[in-house]
Design an enzyme around this catalytic site. Sequence first.
Site, short mmCIF file in Angstrom:
data_model
loop_
_atom_site.label_atom_id
_atom_site.label_comp_id
_atom_site.label_asym_id
_atom_site.label_seq_id
_atom_site.Cartn_x
_atom_site.Cartn_y
_atom_site.Cartn_z
N ASP A 181 -8.07 3.83 0.64
CA ASP A 181 -7.20 4.23 1.74
C ASP A 181 -8.04 4.67 2.95
OD1 ASP A 181 -5.31 5.33 3.36
OD2 ASP A 181 -4.40 6.60 1.82
N CYS A 241 0.88 -1.18 0.00
CA CYS A 241 0.00 0.00 0.00
C CYS A 241 0.91 1.22 0.00
CB CYS A 241 -0.98 -0.02 1.17
SG CYS A 241 -0.20 0.00 2.80
N ARG A 269 -3.33 -0.61 5.26
CA ARG A 269 -3.91 -1.68 4.45
C ARG A 269 -2.99 -2.89 4.28
NH1 ARG A 269 -5.10 2.21 -0.44
NH2 ARG A 269 -3.20 3.07 0.48
P1 4NP Z 1 -1.77 2.84 4.00
O1 4NP Z 1 -2.43 4.17 4.58
O2 4NP Z 1 -1.21 3.17 2.65
O3 4NP Z 1 -2.94 1.89 3.90
O4 4NP Z 1 -0.72 2.40 4.99
C1 4NP Z 1 -1.77 5.39 4.64
C2 4NP Z 1 -0.87 5.64 5.64
C3 4NP Z 1 -0.24 6.86 5.73
C4 4NP Z 1 -0.52 7.84 4.79
C5 4NP Z 1 -1.42 7.60 3.77
C6 4NP Z 1 -2.05 6.35 3.69
N1 4NP Z 1 0.11 9.12 4.88
O5 4NP Z 1 -0.20 9.99 4.07
O6 4NP Z 1 0.98 9.32 5.76
#
Ligand code: 4NP
Length: 170
Positions: free
Chosen positions: A137, A17, A23
């Site tokens: 997300d 992800c 995720r």
């Molecule tokens: P992930 O979620 O991609 O599912 O781990 C996110 C975690 C952090 C961020 C964006 C999405 N961020 O912008 O820091």
Amino acid sequence: MPPRPLGWPTVRIAMVCLGNICRSPMAEAVARAMVEQAGLEGEVTVESFGTAAYHTSEGADPRAEAALRQRGWPVGAHRARRIAPEDVEAADLVLCADRSNVAEVLRIAGPGTDRDKVRLLRCFDPSSTPEDDEVPDPWYGQAREFDAALRLIERSCAGLLEHLGATLPR
Ligand code: 4NP
């Protein structure tokens, strides 16, 4: 597109992800538990990565851990890491939460990568459609969005395990 034949003796799966804190750690936890339930732990490995380094070395988001616990999945230790070209090279399947992750993995991996192994995780979700084939997300959401993401991940991992059961040489 039909799945390509998988590697042998070990199938290496990388869940991806953006941040590797929401995720893909949930996908790693669910897929690993399903692999163990299926008795395939010697034959299938599951890891997870992010395409960005924003959260490198951090644990999983507490909301992701809470969603996993709520639905009875084991929550192991986690340290976020960014995917590197050699991680893509080493994997048999690189399963991405959304299309931007697919594009970024292919960019990081560079030319010469077997593009066919880089896919959306939900290609294994029987309920996915061309208009609804990503794990959105949940980072800006609440427990409800994390639970929704987890349910998509569960369906996808169940489909993945069916695929593995059908394709692993026995
Ligand atoms: P992930 O979620 O991609 O599912 O781990 C996110 C975690 C952090 C961020 C964006 C999405 N961020 O912008 O820091």
